[in-house]
Design an enzyme around this catalytic site. Structure first.
Site, PDB file in Angstrom:
ATOM      1  N   ARG A 178       0.824  -1.223   0.000  1.00 14.54           N
ATOM      2  CA  ARG A 178       0.000   0.000   0.000  1.00 14.54           C
ATOM      3  C   ARG A 178       0.858   1.273   0.000  1.00 14.54           C
ATOM      4  O   ARG A 178       0.438   2.289  -0.550  1.00 14.54           O
ATOM      5  CB  ARG A 178      -0.948  -0.005   1.205  1.00 14.54           C
ATOM      6  CG  ARG A 178      -2.168  -0.880   0.958  1.00 14.54           C
ATOM      7  CD  ARG A 178      -3.087  -0.920   2.147  1.00 14.54           C
ATOM      8  NE  ARG A 178      -4.375  -1.497   1.789  1.00 14.54           N
ATOM      9  CZ  ARG A 178      -5.248  -1.974   2.652  1.00 14.54           C
ATOM     10  NH1 ARG A 178      -4.979  -1.965   3.962  1.00 14.54           N
ATOM     11  NH2 ARG A 178      -6.396  -2.464   2.252  1.00 14.54           N
ATOM     12  N   GLY A 185     -12.396  -4.767   1.113  1.00 16.22           N
ATOM     13  CA  GLY A 185     -13.797  -4.369   1.254  1.00 16.22           C
ATOM     14  C   GLY A 185     -14.226  -3.479   0.095  1.00 16.22           C
ATOM     15  O   GLY A 185     -15.327  -3.629  -0.447  1.00 16.22           O
TER      16      GLY A 185
HETATM   17  N1  LIG Z   1     -10.232 -18.190  11.699  1.00 13.11           N
HETATM   18  C1  LIG Z   1      -9.776 -16.970  11.965  1.00 13.11           C
HETATM   19  N2  LIG Z   1      -9.901 -16.453  13.205  1.00 13.11           N
HETATM   20  C2  LIG Z   1      -9.412 -15.229  13.492  1.00 13.11           C
HETATM   21  N3  LIG Z   1      -8.788 -14.426  12.606  1.00 13.11           N
HETATM   22  C3  LIG Z   1      -8.651 -14.892  11.361  1.00 13.11           C
HETATM   23  C4  LIG Z   1      -9.134 -16.167  10.970  1.00 13.11           C
HETATM   24  N4  LIG Z   1      -8.842 -16.349   9.679  1.00 13.11           N
HETATM   25  C5  LIG Z   1      -8.203 -15.234   9.260  1.00 13.11           C
HETATM   26  N5  LIG Z   1      -8.072 -14.367  10.261  1.00 13.11           N
HETATM   27  C6  LIG Z   1      -7.392 -13.056  10.231  1.00 13.11           C
HETATM   28  O1  LIG Z   1      -8.005 -12.204   9.305  1.00 13.11           O
HETATM   29  C7  LIG Z   1      -7.102 -11.127   9.090  1.00 13.11           C
HETATM   30  C8  LIG Z   1      -7.355 -10.516   7.749  1.00 13.11           C
HETATM   31  O2  LIG Z   1      -8.728 -10.153   7.673  1.00 13.11           O
HETATM   32  P1  LIG Z   1      -9.262  -9.000   6.740  1.00 13.11           P
HETATM   33  O3  LIG Z   1      -8.778  -7.680   7.244  1.00 13.11           O
HETATM   34  O4  LIG Z   1     -10.727  -9.213   6.674  1.00 13.11           O
HETATM   35  O5  LIG Z   1      -8.564  -9.295   5.356  1.00 13.11           O
HETATM   36  P2  LIG Z   1      -8.028  -8.275   4.256  1.00 13.11           P
HETATM   37  O6  LIG Z   1      -7.087  -7.308   4.943  1.00 13.11           O
HETATM   38  O7  LIG Z   1      -7.334  -9.124   3.263  1.00 13.11           O
HETATM   39  O8  LIG Z   1      -9.243  -7.592   3.742  1.00 13.11           O
HETATM   40  C9  LIG Z   1      -5.716 -11.708   9.227  1.00 13.11           C
HETATM   41  O9  LIG Z   1      -5.001 -10.926  10.154  1.00 13.11           O
HETATM   42  C10 LIG Z   1      -5.954 -13.125   9.738  1.00 13.11           C
HETATM   43  O10 LIG Z   1      -5.099 -13.489  10.802  1.00 13.11           O
HETATM   44  O1  LIG Z   2      -7.659  -2.560   5.212  1.00 14.63           O
HETATM   45  C1  LIG Z   2      -8.661  -2.021   4.740  1.00 14.63           C
HETATM   46  O2  LIG Z   2      -9.720  -2.709   4.252  1.00 14.63           O
HETATM   47  P1  LIG Z   2      -9.638  -4.237   3.735  1.00 14.63           P
HETATM   48  O3  LIG Z   2      -9.113  -5.091   4.878  1.00 14.63           O
HETATM   49  O4  LIG Z   2     -11.065  -4.566   3.399  1.00 14.63           O
HETATM   50  O5  LIG Z   2      -8.739  -4.235   2.541  1.00 14.63           O
HETATM   51  C2  LIG Z   2      -8.787  -0.532   4.609  1.00 14.63           C
HETATM   52  O6  LIG Z   2      -7.645   0.124   5.114  1.00 14.63           O
HETATM   53  C3  LIG Z   2     -10.055  -0.046   5.304  1.00 14.63           C
HETATM   54  O7  LIG Z   2      -9.969  -0.325   6.659  1.00 14.63           O
HETATM   55  P2  LIG Z   2     -11.328  -0.505   7.528  1.00 14.63           P
HETATM   56  O8  LIG Z   2     -12.002  -1.783   7.071  1.00 14.63           O
HETATM   57  O9  LIG Z   2     -10.839  -0.569   8.954  1.00 14.63           O
HETATM   58  O10 LIG Z   2     -12.182   0.706   7.246  1.00 14.63           O
END
Ligand SMILES: Nc1ncnc2c1ncn2[C@@H]1O[C@H](COP(=O)(O)OP(=O)(O)O)[C@@H](O)[C@H]1O
Ligand SMILES: O=C(OP(=O)(O)O)[C@H](O)COP(=O)(O)O
Length: 482
Positions: free
Chosen positions: A117, A457
């Site tokens: 990022r 998201g």
């Molecule tokens: N079963 C689980 N329980 C708790 N945390 C989890 C689980 N599976 C994945 N995660 C956590 O989810 C986090 C990422 O989630 P998220 O922010 O939704 O994804 P992204 O950043 O790719 O959008 C990671 O830090 C990972 O450790």
């Molecule tokens: O990591 C982010 O979103 P993402 O995990 O859905 O990619 C963005 O920085 C937005 O963060 P937020 O979901 O806490 O508003």
């Protein structure tokens, strides 16, 4: 098929004159919900066939001349102004508030574990620096409740400085007299990084007074935070009411250019893989994905809410109690629609949330009390791989497990490797989200994916057909005849 709800109609507007002012006339039914890339030409076959053209939200249409001859027509839509539309004199000596998404993963010792990022934000910042602007850079990090040192942006300064080739100055706050002093002493081409904008609760509440204080620091606004464009926060949306012009950065524009095209008419079968820990923000997306996708694979923290909704015991796994009803109805809807919604059949469980936890593999129906599911199991990996084998487009957001701990990284790594393999066979593979991208980088397969998106998201909401408030709030570009 794309749902009607996910698309918005645009009238094709007869044009006797091809002047832009004609196209901008207030009497014309100009829709207001589109992001367009300046002067991008797109195929007109759909427009030629349809008197009422349907375009997905965010289409890269600025204005279209419908063919030659007397029946020349315009498709008019609102183009968002981009930083590339500003001239050197618009920028020289100006204080530019740049909202970026520098929400990068940090380890326990505050080291950046994936700098995607930060690197993605560089082109816009360098462009502003090269044009003599004074860059006031703003971002959030994590989801702090008030001022929380572990969510300070300070650890980002060395990498940012290295990438930009200058010493970035760091403020200890994002508003107030100390920040104003630093802004006043900022040279042309200089960069000031403000402290985490979410240290103020007013940010997420999009409070106008707070937005006004942020805006008062600068002369104009650039939003390059695609990853946060789905949030209507003070620094992504509110600030645009007080700063003109408010324009899109290169990253925001690039993401929309790619994603809107790829997901509005995907090659099928189209699969979505959704995991991660932001259950409450992503579970709602599933309903829309059912309209768009042929196959939906669920992993990560999301699955335990579905298991519990089906009456299974989930031990101390992550569960959103208030989403149990939604999970049940989503499973029913998927069945009714004939969409394959696949939940892992086995999971890797742990006796604590730690890298050195004891672990074992159990069927999804046999999670004992006191244990928590932290990854999908080997049978699920095989089933998921088989299901993905037939796809032509895959979008992935959210790791399959707690991949930061080696013991629970297998599911995520397997999906990353499978998508890399599919990408090599011509499948369109789109990875979105800070942690998902970090996982793909960790496995070393980011380069082979079709598109690495800085927003998880945000890309899912775009896929849903939703408007992104951070995009909508930006200024419209001047329509130009093609
Ligand atoms: N079963 C689980 N329980 C708790 N945390 C989890 C689980 N599976 C994945 N995660 C956590 O989810 C986090 C990422 O989630 P998220 O922010 O939704 O994804 P992204 O950043 O790719 O959008 C990671 O830090 C990972 O450790
Ligand atoms: O990591 C982010 O979103 P993402 O995990 O859905 O990619 C963005 O920085 C937005 O963060 P937020 O979901 O806490 O508003």
């Amino acid at each position: 098929m794309a749902s009607a709800a996910a698309r918005t109609s645009l009238s094709l507007i007869p044009a006797t004159s091809s002047s832009p002012s004609r196209a901008r006339s207030p009497s014309l039914p100009i829709p207001s919900l589109f992001f367009c890339s300046p002067l991008r030409r797109v195929g007109l076959s759909a427009a030629a066939a349809d008197p009422l053209l349907t375009l997905p939200v965010g289409s890269n249409f600025r204005s279209l001349n419908r063919g030659s001859g007397k029946a020349s027509r315009w498709v008019v839509c609102m183009a968002k102004k981009s930083v590339g539309d500003l001239t050197a004199s618009d920028l020289k000596g100006k204080k530019v508030f740049v909202r970026a998404d520098l929400n990068v993963p940090l380890d326990d010792t505050q080291n950046i574990t994936d700098d995607t990022r930060i690197r993605a934000a560089v082109p816009t910042i360098k462009h502003l620096m090269a044009n003599g602007a004074k860059v006031i850079l703003s971002s959030h990090l994590g989801r702090p409740k008030g001022v929380t040192p572990k969510f300070s942006l300070a650890p980002l300064v060395p990498r940012l400085s290295e990438l930009l080739g200058i010493q970035v100055v760091k403020a200890d706050d994002c508003i107030g007299p100390e920040v104003e002093k630093l802004v006043a002493s900022l040279p042309e081409g200089g960069v000031l990084l403000l402290e985490n904008v979410r240290f103020y609760k007013e940010e997420e509440k999009n409070e106008p007074e707070f937005a006004k204080k942020l805006a008062s620091l600068a002369d104009l606004y650039v939003n390059d935070a695609f990853g946060t464009a789905h949030r209507a926060h003070a620094s992504t949306e509110g600030v645009t009411k007080f700063l003109k012009p408010s324009v899109a950065g290169f990253l925001l524009q690039k993401e929309l250019d790619y994603l809107v095209g790829a997901v509005s008419s995907p090659k099928r079968p189209f699969a979505a893989i959704v995991g991660g820990s932001k259950v409450s923000s992503k579970i709602g997306v599933i309903e829309s994905l059912l309209e768009k996708c042929d196959i939906l694979l669920l992993g990560g923290g999301m699955i335990f809410t579905f298991y519990k909704a089906q009456g299974l015991s989930v031990g101390s796994s992550l569960v959103e109690e208030d989403k149990l009803g939604l999970a049940t109805s989503l499973l029913e809807k998927a069945k009714a629609k004939g969409v394959s919604i696949m939940l892992p059949t086995d999971v890797v469980i742990a006796d604590k949330f730690a890298p050195d936890a004891n672990s074992k593999i159990v069927p999804a129906s046999a999670i004992p009390d006191g244990w928590m599911g932290l990854d999908i199991g080997p049978d699920s990996i095989k089933t998921f791989n088989d299901a993905l084998e037939t796809t032509k487009t895959v979008i992935w957001n959210g790791p399959m497990g707690v991949f930061e701990f080696d013991k629970f990284a297998q599911g995520t790594e397997a999906v990353a490797k499978k998508l890399a393999e599919l990408s090599g066979k011509g499948v369109t593979t789109i990875i979105g989200g800070g942690d998902s991208v970090a996982a793909v980088e960790k496995v070393g397969v980011a380069e082979v994916m079709s598109h690495i998106s800085t927003g998880g998201g945000a890309s899912l909401e775009l896929l849903e057909g939703k408007q992104l408030p951070g995009v909508l709030a930006l200024d419209e570009a001047t329509l130009v005849p093609v």
